[in-house]
Design a protein around this motif. Structure first.
Motif, PDB file in Angstrom:
ATOM      1  N   ILE A  48      32.534  39.082  35.205  1.00 28.12           N
ATOM      2  CA  ILE A  48      31.499  39.933  35.790  1.00 28.12           C
ATOM      3  C   ILE A  48      31.357  41.229  35.008  1.00 28.12           C
ATOM      4  CG2 ILE A  48      30.897  41.308  37.824  1.00 28.12           C
ATOM      5  CD1 ILE A  48      32.180  39.083  39.531  1.00 28.12           C
ATOM      6  N   VAL A  49      32.491  41.869  34.695  1.00 30.62           N
ATOM      7  CA  VAL A  49      32.462  43.147  33.982  1.00 30.62           C
ATOM      8  C   VAL A  49      31.868  42.973  32.586  1.00 30.62           C
ATOM      9  CG1 VAL A  49      33.892  44.959  32.973  1.00 30.62           C
ATOM     10  CG2 VAL A  49      34.353  44.172  35.295  1.00 30.62           C
ATOM     11  N   ASP A  50      32.355  41.959  31.833  1.00 32.81           N
ATOM     12  CA  ASP A  50      31.856  41.760  30.469  1.00 32.81           C
ATOM     13  C   ASP A  50      30.381  41.374  30.466  1.00 32.81           C
ATOM     14  OD1 ASP A  50      34.180  42.437  29.169  1.00 32.81           O
ATOM     15  OD2 ASP A  50      34.931  40.397  29.031  1.00 32.81           O
ATOM     16  N   SER A  51      29.972  40.533  31.415  1.00 31.56           N
ATOM     17  CA  SER A  51      28.561  40.140  31.487  1.00 31.56           C
ATOM     18  C   SER A  51      27.684  41.334  31.841  1.00 31.56           C
ATOM     19  CB  SER A  51      28.373  39.026  32.523  1.00 31.56           C
ATOM     20  OG  SER A  51      29.037  37.849  32.125  1.00 31.56           O
ATOM     21  N   SER A  52      28.195  42.232  32.681  1.00 35.11           N
ATOM     22  CA  SER A  52      27.430  43.442  33.019  1.00 35.11           C
ATOM     23  C   SER A  52      27.224  44.322  31.794  1.00 35.11           C
ATOM     24  CB  SER A  52      28.155  44.233  34.115  1.00 35.11           C
ATOM     25  OG  SER A  52      28.294  43.466  35.295  1.00 35.11           O
ATOM     26  N   GLY A  91      44.103  47.264  25.564  1.00 31.04           N
ATOM     27  CA  GLY A  91      43.517  48.156  26.556  1.00 31.04           C
ATOM     28  C   GLY A  91      42.154  47.663  26.964  1.00 31.04           C
ATOM     29  N   GLY A  92      41.286  48.586  27.350  1.00 29.10           N
ATOM     30  CA  GLY A  92      39.906  48.215  27.648  1.00 29.10           C
ATOM     31  C   GLY A  92      39.714  47.623  29.025  1.00 29.10           C
ATOM     32  N   THR A  93      38.720  46.734  29.112  1.00 24.67           N
ATOM     33  CA  THR A  93      38.325  46.227  30.425  1.00 24.67           C
ATOM     34  C   THR A  93      39.356  45.306  31.057  1.00 24.67           C
ATOM     35  OG1 THR A  93      37.064  44.482  29.310  1.00 24.67           O
ATOM     36  CG2 THR A  93      35.844  46.450  29.998  1.00 24.67           C
ATOM     37  N   ASP A  94      40.303  44.760  30.258  1.00 24.73           N
ATOM     38  CA  ASP A  94      41.334  43.935  30.894  1.00 24.73           C
ATOM     39  C   ASP A  94      42.213  44.782  31.809  1.00 24.73           C
ATOM     40  OD1 ASP A  94      42.435  45.275  28.753  1.00 24.73           O
ATOM     41  OD2 ASP A  94      43.824  43.668  28.224  1.00 24.73           O
ATOM     42  N   VAL A  95      42.412  46.066  31.453  1.00 27.13           N
ATOM     43  CA  VAL A  95      43.140  46.981  32.345  1.00 27.13           C
ATOM     44  C   VAL A  95      42.310  47.240  33.601  1.00 27.13           C
ATOM     45  CG1 VAL A  95      44.194  49.264  32.550  1.00 27.13           C
ATOM     46  CG2 VAL A  95      44.229  48.080  30.347  1.00 27.13           C
ATOM     47  N   PHE A  96      41.024  47.509  33.394  1.00 27.13           N
ATOM     48  CA  PHE A  96      40.132  47.797  34.518  1.00 27.13           C
ATOM     49  C   PHE A  96      40.057  46.618  35.483  1.00 27.13           C
ATOM     50  CE2 PHE A  96      35.655  47.995  36.176  1.00 27.13           C
ATOM     51  CZ  PHE A  96      35.863  49.070  37.027  1.00 27.13           C
ATOM     52  N   LYS A 125      24.244  45.428  16.458  1.00 27.28           N
ATOM     53  CA  LYS A 125      24.011  45.743  17.868  1.00 27.28           C
ATOM     54  C   LYS A 125      24.447  44.613  18.801  1.00 27.28           C
ATOM     55  CE  LYS A 125      20.106  48.804  16.808  1.00 27.28           C
ATOM     56  NZ  LYS A 125      18.685  49.097  17.050  1.00 27.28           N
ATOM     57  N   ILE A 126      25.504  43.901  18.416  1.00 29.15           N
ATOM     58  CA  ILE A 126      26.071  42.862  19.282  1.00 29.15           C
ATOM     59  C   ILE A 126      27.017  43.534  20.261  1.00 29.15           C
ATOM     60  CG2 ILE A 126      27.413  40.733  19.354  1.00 29.15           C
ATOM     61  CD1 ILE A 126      26.479  40.202  16.480  1.00 29.15           C
ATOM     62  N   VAL A 127      26.886  43.194  21.528  1.00 30.74           N
ATOM     63  CA  VAL A 127      27.659  43.856  22.592  1.00 30.74           C
ATOM     64  C   VAL A 127      28.521  42.806  23.299  1.00 30.74           C
ATOM     65  CG1 VAL A 127      27.513  45.307  24.647  1.00 30.74           C
ATOM     66  CG2 VAL A 127      25.754  45.484  22.889  1.00 30.74           C
ATOM     67  N   PRO A 128      29.718  42.510  22.765  1.00 29.30           N
ATOM     68  CA  PRO A 128      30.520  41.426  23.325  1.00 29.30           C
ATOM     69  C   PRO A 128      31.395  41.855  24.505  1.00 29.30           C
ATOM     70  CG  PRO A 128      31.604  42.292  21.405  1.00 29.30           C
ATOM     71  CD  PRO A 128      30.347  43.106  21.587  1.00 29.30           C
ATOM     72  N   GLY A 129      30.817  42.620  25.424  1.00 30.66           N
ATOM     73  CA  GLY A 129      31.596  43.087  26.564  1.00 30.66           C
ATOM     74  C   GLY A 129      32.657  44.089  26.144  1.00 30.66           C
ATOM     75  N   LEU A 178      41.916  55.739  26.982  1.00 29.52           N
ATOM     76  CA  LEU A 178      43.014  56.626  27.376  1.00 29.52           C
ATOM     77  C   LEU A 178      43.095  56.811  28.890  1.00 29.52           C
ATOM     78  CD1 LEU A 178      45.352  58.289  26.358  1.00 29.52           C
ATOM     79  CD2 LEU A 178      43.807  60.223  26.056  1.00 29.52           C
ATOM     80  N   PRO A 179      42.020  57.248  29.568  1.00 24.22           N
ATOM     81  CA  PRO A 179      42.133  57.397  31.024  1.00 24.22           C
ATOM     82  C   PRO A 179      42.323  56.061  31.745  1.00 24.22           C
ATOM     83  CG  PRO A 179      39.873  57.784  30.290  1.00 24.22           C
ATOM     84  CD  PRO A 179      40.709  57.719  29.067  1.00 24.22           C
ATOM     85  N   LEU A 180      41.712  54.973  31.234  1.00 26.70           N
ATOM     86  CA  LEU A 180      41.878  53.666  31.862  1.00 26.70           C
ATOM     87  C   LEU A 180      43.331  53.218  31.827  1.00 26.70           C
ATOM     88  CD1 LEU A 180      38.942  51.254  30.886  1.00 26.70           C
ATOM     89  CD2 LEU A 180      39.737  51.858  33.181  1.00 26.70           C
ATOM     90  N   SER A 181      43.973  53.409  30.670  1.00 21.60           N
ATOM     91  CA  SER A 181      45.363  52.978  30.535  1.00 21.60           C
ATOM     92  C   SER A 181      46.302  53.843  31.361  1.00 21.60           C
ATOM     93  CB  SER A 181      45.777  52.997  29.063  1.00 21.60           C
ATOM     94  OG  SER A 181      45.039  52.046  28.340  1.00 21.60           O
ATOM     95  N   LEU A 182      46.022  55.148  31.440  1.00 23.34           N
ATOM     96  CA  LEU A 182      46.824  56.016  32.303  1.00 23.34           C
ATOM     97  C   LEU A 182      46.685  55.598  33.760  1.00 23.34           C
ATOM     98  CD1 LEU A 182      46.101  59.485  30.657  1.00 23.34           C
ATOM     99  CD2 LEU A 182      48.248  58.206  30.592  1.00 23.34           C
ATOM    100  N   TRP A 183      45.464  55.244  34.149  1.00 28.31           N
ATOM    101  CA  TRP A 183      45.226  54.743  35.497  1.00 28.31           C
ATOM    102  C   TRP A 183      45.953  53.410  35.712  1.00 28.31           C
ATOM    103  CZ3 TRP A 183      39.943  52.606  37.598  1.00 28.31           C
ATOM    104  CH2 TRP A 183      40.004  52.498  38.996  1.00 28.31           C
ATOM    105  N   GLY A 184      45.936  52.568  34.660  1.00 26.33           N
ATOM    106  CA  GLY A 184      46.626  51.288  34.747  1.00 26.33           C
ATOM    107  C   GLY A 184      48.120  51.443  34.951  1.00 26.33           C
ATOM    108  N   VAL A 185      48.731  52.401  34.237  1.00 23.11           N
ATOM    109  CA  VAL A 185      50.169  52.652  34.411  1.00 23.11           C
ATOM    110  C   VAL A 185      50.460  53.108  35.838  1.00 23.11           C
ATOM    111  CG1 VAL A 185      52.067  54.157  33.714  1.00 23.11           C
ATOM    112  CG2 VAL A 185      50.586  53.136  31.978  1.00 23.11           C
TER     113      VAL A 185
END
Length: 305
Positions: free
Chosen positions: A177-181, A154-159, A44-48, A74-81
């Motif tokens: 901020i995102v990973d800490s949240s 992918g992931g939060t680096d795109v966001f 149950k480790i949650v490393p962001g 998938l939707p994050l990366s499509l949004w990123g493109v």
């Protein structure tokens, strides 16, 4: 100066460089998936990141880790493109699909092969600290290998890249901020105050290991030597250490006296030898010693590596 043409970075399809790039991509995706599946999720480790969210969803709603992450990626990366352009292109899509496939597929395969603990094969039990340490190292290696292919998992680096473009805030700050949240969400969901500490330890180790994989590890030392006995020290470096270097003109700040400075790189073993030689030749020499993170070129690692 104009930016280099992106074609410069493209590998010819089915060339040795192409196979090396996509081979690294597959290996990095596999290593990354194993880090999350076998070290993060069972404890149950949650490393962001997206896989931190996927871990929470796995325990609360029963979603498979890889599938949950894929639904976000998938939707994050499509949004990123759409927002950022084609830098989040084919390799990024291949990468996060591979990670999701390995994250769910390897435990399933272990289960079919009769492994008694397919989703927690290392059985660290209460050794969550070990899981966070080894998980951080394994995930860092995986991400580093992926980044060496000029791709992204992918992931939060795109966001955060999208947020940075929309808000004009620094990416590093937004990523933190995102990973800490996400880490704090893990605290709220699992109600265990130790989870954020294990998670932040994992994030720290991931960053350090990524740097080592990307930049390499070197114990070489760079010497900058300002001395009045430039010729004696030069001869010692060339003849006794069999090292090269550069000599450049410098000017003292106090009285603007012109001198020469030697710049050379030596191994950690040779560092003490050179220090003693400098002191013996010129005790008044001004010497600066720096860690040489990575040395490329003649006599060291080849540039193409």
């Amino acid at each position: 100066m104009n930016a280099l043409n992106p074609v410069f970075y493209k590998e010819k399809i089915f060339s040795a460089a192409w196979f090396r790039t996509y081979g690294l991509l597959v290996i990095g995706s596999f290593v990354l998936a194993m880090g999350y599946t076998f070290f993060m999720t069972p404890y149950k480790i949650v490393p962001g990141g997206i896989y931190g969210i996927a871990t929470i969803l796995h325990y609360k709603l029963g979603f498979p880790i890889g599938m949950a992450a894929l639904c976000f990626n998938l939707p994050l990366s499509l949004w990123g493109v759409k927002v950022l352009g084609k830098q989040f292109g084919l390799k990024t899509f291949i990468c996060f699909i591979l990670v999701a496939f390995f994250a769910d597929g390897v435990p399933f395969l272990l289960e079919k092969c009769g492994h008694p603990h397919p989703y927690d094969p290392f059985q660290l039990q209460d050794e969550v600290l070990l899981a966070s340490i080894f998980g951080g190292v394994v995930i860092g290696i995986g991400v580093g290998l992926i980044l060496k292919t000029r791709s992204s998992s992918g992931g939060t680096d795109v966001f955060t890249s999208i947020l940075s473009k929309l808000t004009r805030k620094p990416i590093g700050m937004l990523q933190m901020i995102v990973d800490s949240s996400i880490v704090l969400c893990g605290l709220l969901v699992f109600q265990d105050w130790k989870i954020p500490f294990y998670s932040w330890l994992t994030i720290f180790l991931m960053g350090k290991v990524i740097d080592i994989v990307m930049q390499g590890y070197s114990s070489d030392k760079t010497f900058f030597i300002v001395t009045d006995k430039i010729e004696e020290i030069r001869q010692y470096i060339l003849v006794e250490l069999h090292r090269g270097g550069s000599i450049m003109p410098v000017r003292g700040m106090f009285n603007r006296t012109e001198k020469e400075m030697i710049m050379t790189v030596v191994s950690r073993r040779e560092m003490v030898t050179l220090q003693r030689a400098i002191y013996k030749i010129d005790p008044q020499a001004f010497t600066t010693i720096l860690n040489a993170q990575e040395i490329l070129g003649l006599g060291f690692k080849r540039l193409e590596e």
